[in-house]
Motif scaffolding. Structure first.
Motif: not given
Length: 168
Positions: A130-155
């Motif tokens: 799940a973590a591998e999917i989350a990180i790779s998907t966010v990295k691919e998406f953020t290459l577009n520079d549409m977001l300032e910051k993405v935070i992963f929050v682990s409880f």
């Protein structure tokens, strides 16, 4: 641009937090219940309206509401897949959760967004995968520079350690 923290997602001051919701959108256990409790009754009311309009939210899809009493502006609700051994398209469905949440964020001019560890609780998705999917998907998406910051929050400590290792 991508950050990792251990803590309570309901306390973050960001434009949007993502809720690992169930398909009814009416609250539940884990992060879903915590978000609903912290947000107060207005969140449940907005979710009921969505449910009445479209019948809930399908696995992999996402909807957006206001944040009620939370310090964020929005809650993006996404329904993660229940793990069934990987034979029911769970990997792609989890990827869709992140992609659809990010697309909704951009559409609503969100600059900062926080994600919980989607599907790794009672839905039993393997945490490492799940973590591998989350990180790779966010990295691919953020290459577009549409977001300032993405935070992963682990409880929990286990998810935090997995994400920390993958983000090195």
């Amino acid at each position: 641009m991508i950050q990792l923290i251990q803590g309570d997602i309901t306390r973050l001051v960001v434009d949007a937090i993502v809720n690992a919701a169930n398909s009814s959108l009416l609250g539940g256990g884990g992060v879903d219940g915590a978000i609903h409790r912290a947000a107060g009754p207005s969140l449940l009311e907005e979710c009921r309206k969505i449910r009445n309009r479209q019948g809930g939210c399908e696995t992999g899809e996402a909807v957006i509401t206001g944040a009620g009493n939370l310090p964020s502006r929005f809650v993006i609700h996404t329904v993660g897949p229940v793990w069934n051994g990987g034979e029911q398209n769970e990997l792609q469905l989890l990827r869709n959760c992140y992609e659809n949440s990010l697309a909704l964020a951009v559409k609503n001019k969100v600059q900062t967004i926080a994600f919980p560890n989607i599907s790794t609780g009672i839905y039993r998705f393997p945490k490492q995968l799940a973590a591998e999917i989350a990180i790779s998907t966010v990295k691919e998406f953020t290459l577009n520079d549409m977001l300032e910051k993405v935070i992963f929050v682990s409880f929990d400590q286990e998810n935090y350690a997995i994400y920390k290792n993958l983000m090195l």
